[in-house]
Design a protein around this motif. Structure first.
Motif, PDB file in Angstrom:
ATOM      1  N   TYR A 102       0.828  -1.211   0.000  1.00 32.34           N
ATOM      2  CA  TYR A 102       0.000   0.000   0.000  1.00 32.34           C
ATOM      3  C   TYR A 102       0.864   1.263   0.000  1.00 32.34           C
ATOM      4  CZ  TYR A 102      -3.575   3.382   1.182  1.00 32.34           C
ATOM      5  OH  TYR A 102      -4.402   4.467   1.155  1.00 32.34           O
ATOM      6  N   LYS A 103       1.954   1.249   0.752  1.00 35.97           N
ATOM      7  CA  LYS A 103       2.853   2.409   0.760  1.00 35.97           C
ATOM      8  C   LYS A 103       3.512   2.619  -0.601  1.00 35.97           C
ATOM      9  CE  LYS A 103       4.022   2.483   5.660  1.00 35.97           C
ATOM     10  NZ  LYS A 103       5.082   2.291   6.673  1.00 35.97           N
ATOM     11  N   GLU A 104       3.797   1.527  -1.290  1.00 36.56           N
ATOM     12  CA  GLU A 104       4.461   1.612  -2.589  1.00 36.56           C
ATOM     13  C   GLU A 104       3.510   2.043  -3.703  1.00 36.56           C
ATOM     14  OE1 GLU A 104       7.561   1.390  -5.304  1.00 36.56           O
ATOM     15  OE2 GLU A 104       7.716   1.103  -3.138  1.00 36.56           O
ATOM     16  N   PHE A 105       2.310   1.434  -3.744  1.00 37.73           N
ATOM     17  CA  PHE A 105       1.406   1.657  -4.871  1.00 37.73           C
ATOM     18  C   PHE A 105       0.206   2.535  -4.540  1.00 37.73           C
ATOM     19  CE2 PHE A 105       3.533  -2.373  -5.855  1.00 37.73           C
ATOM     20  CZ  PHE A 105       4.064  -2.066  -7.088  1.00 37.73           C
ATOM     21  N   GLY A 106      -0.108   2.726  -3.274  1.00 36.45           N
ATOM     22  CA  GLY A 106      -1.237   3.568  -2.897  1.00 36.45           C
ATOM     23  C   GLY A 106      -2.601   2.918  -3.083  1.00 36.45           C
ATOM     24  N   THR A 107      -2.634   1.624  -3.301  1.00 37.75           N
ATOM     25  CA  THR A 107      -3.893   0.913  -3.482  1.00 37.75           C
ATOM     26  C   THR A 107      -3.738  -0.527  -2.994  1.00 37.75           C
ATOM     27  OG1 THR A 107      -5.622   0.304  -5.046  1.00 37.75           O
ATOM     28  CG2 THR A 107      -3.356   0.231  -5.859  1.00 37.75           C
ATOM     29  N   LEU A 108      -4.869  -1.156  -2.718  1.00 38.25           N
ATOM     30  CA  LEU A 108      -4.871  -2.568  -2.340  1.00 38.25           C
ATOM     31  C   LEU A 108      -5.563  -3.433  -3.376  1.00 38.25           C
ATOM     32  CD1 LEU A 108      -5.628  -2.347   1.480  1.00 38.25           C
ATOM     33  CD2 LEU A 108      -3.447  -2.751   0.371  1.00 38.25           C
ATOM     34  N   ASP A 109      -5.992  -2.826  -4.486  1.00 35.85           N
ATOM     35  CA  ASP A 109      -6.655  -3.565  -5.548  1.00 35.85           C
ATOM     36  C   ASP A 109      -5.612  -4.314  -6.378  1.00 35.85           C
ATOM     37  OD1 ASP A 109      -7.989  -3.252  -8.640  1.00 35.85           O
ATOM     38  OD2 ASP A 109      -9.257  -4.029  -7.024  1.00 35.85           O
ATOM     39  N   GLU A 110      -5.821  -5.607  -6.526  1.00 35.73           N
ATOM     40  CA  GLU A 110      -4.848  -6.462  -7.201  1.00 35.73           C
ATOM     41  C   GLU A 110      -4.629  -6.055  -8.662  1.00 35.73           C
ATOM     42  OE1 GLU A 110      -4.112 -11.249  -7.534  1.00 35.73           O
ATOM     43  OE2 GLU A 110      -6.160 -10.506  -7.469  1.00 35.73           O
ATOM     44  N   ASP A 111      -5.705  -5.740  -9.374  1.00 36.83           N
ATOM     45  CA  ASP A 111      -5.576  -5.364 -10.785  1.00 36.83           C
ATOM     46  C   ASP A 111      -4.808  -4.059 -10.953  1.00 36.83           C
ATOM     47  OD1 ASP A 111      -6.977  -7.622 -11.560  1.00 36.83           O
ATOM     48  OD2 ASP A 111      -8.914  -6.601 -11.507  1.00 36.83           O
ATOM     49  N   LYS A 112      -5.068  -3.081 -10.081  1.00 42.48           N
ATOM     50  CA  LYS A 112      -4.364  -1.794 -10.168  1.00 42.48           C
ATOM     51  C   LYS A 112      -2.882  -1.953  -9.825  1.00 42.48           C
ATOM     52  CE  LYS A 112      -8.398   1.011  -9.248  1.00 42.48           C
ATOM     53  NZ  LYS A 112      -9.054   1.945  -8.312  1.00 42.48           N
ATOM     54  N   ILE A 113      -2.578  -2.824  -8.871  1.00 36.90           N
ATOM     55  CA  ILE A 113      -1.167  -3.056  -8.503  1.00 36.90           C
ATOM     56  C   ILE A 113      -0.424  -3.686  -9.670  1.00 36.90           C
ATOM     57  CG2 ILE A 113       0.334  -4.422  -7.007  1.00 36.90           C
ATOM     58  CD1 ILE A 113      -1.808  -4.021  -4.797  1.00 36.90           C
ATOM     59  N   ILE A 114      -1.039  -4.656 -10.333  1.00 37.41           N
ATOM     60  CA  ILE A 114      -0.406  -5.282 -11.490  1.00 37.41           C
ATOM     61  C   ILE A 114      -0.221  -4.255 -12.612  1.00 37.41           C
ATOM     62  CG2 ILE A 114      -0.737  -7.001 -13.332  1.00 37.41           C
ATOM     63  CD1 ILE A 114      -2.125  -8.767 -11.205  1.00 37.41           C
ATOM     64  N   GLU A 115      -1.210  -3.412 -12.806  1.00 34.15           N
ATOM     65  CA  GLU A 115      -1.145  -2.379 -13.834  1.00 34.15           C
ATOM     66  C   GLU A 115      -0.042  -1.364 -13.527  1.00 34.15           C
ATOM     67  OE1 GLU A 115      -4.237   0.987 -14.990  1.00 34.15           O
ATOM     68  OE2 GLU A 115      -5.039  -1.030 -15.289  1.00 34.15           O
ATOM     69  N   LEU A 116       0.064  -0.948 -12.262  1.00 35.15           N
ATOM     70  CA  LEU A 116       1.071   0.040 -11.885  1.00 35.15           C
ATOM     71  C   LEU A 116       2.482  -0.534 -11.882  1.00 35.15           C
ATOM     72  CD1 LEU A 116      -0.775   1.834  -8.954  1.00 35.15           C
ATOM     73  CD2 LEU A 116      -0.229   2.790 -11.194  1.00 35.15           C
ATOM     74  N   SER A 117       2.622  -1.825 -11.695  1.00 33.77           N
ATOM     75  CA  SER A 117       3.955  -2.418 -11.662  1.00 33.77           C
ATOM     76  C   SER A 117       4.562  -2.614 -13.042  1.00 33.77           C
ATOM     77  CB  SER A 117       3.931  -3.751 -10.926  1.00 33.77           C
ATOM     78  OG  SER A 117       3.160  -4.691 -11.641  1.00 33.77           O
ATOM     79  N   ARG A 118       3.775  -2.480 -14.079  1.00 31.31           N
ATOM     80  CA  ARG A 118       4.296  -2.648 -15.452  1.00 31.31           C
ATOM     81  C   ARG A 118       4.858  -1.388 -16.002  1.00 31.31           C
ATOM     82  NH1 ARG A 118      -0.419  -6.500 -17.883  1.00 31.31           N
ATOM     83  NH2 ARG A 118       0.149  -8.250 -16.632  1.00 31.31           N
TER      84      ARG A 118
END
Length: 118
Positions: A102-118
């Motif tokens: 959450y500190k890294e990506f600002g969200t807990l949604d799995e799809d948004k985390i995968i999207e932001l990590s690309r």
């Protein structure tokens, strides 16, 4: 007739219901906290199953008595106590990872985390 069968096996119905809820929480939800809650529900339903299956009707504690008796095996209960400690530890590590994500990506949604990590 049907009610007698249901009441005789109600603990299995409860385990299956809890396992289904936990499995749905792990697979069907996108929020990481909800996934961890589903994992915990699934784990504890398995613990309940093993403790219930190890119970012997009319059994006593495994203490030597003068008259013959039916004993309850304490080993499954001891193993489940160990598994509970492992489950709590797993949950603690999972929650700490979720906080870091959450500190890294600002969200807990799995799809948004995968999207932001690309």
């Amino acid at each position: 007739m049907v009610l007698d069968i249901i009441f005789a096996k109600y603990n299995y119905i409860i385990y299956i219901t809890l396992m289904t809820i936990g499995f749905y929480g792990m697979i069907g939800k996108r929020n990481l906290i909800k996934k961890l809650i589903g994992m915990s529900i699934f784990q504890y339903s398995i613990f309940l199953f093993y403790v219930s299956a190890a119970d012997v009707s009319g059994g006593t504690a495994p203490i030597l008595l003068k008259e013959p008796a039916v004993y309850v095996n304490p080993l499954p209960h001891v193993l489940i106590l160990t598994a509970i400690v492992v489950a709590v530890s797993t949950l603690a590590v999972g929650l700490s990872l979720v906080i870091r994500i959450y500190k890294e990506f600002g969200t807990l949604d799995e799809d948004k985390i995968i999207e932001l990590s690309r």
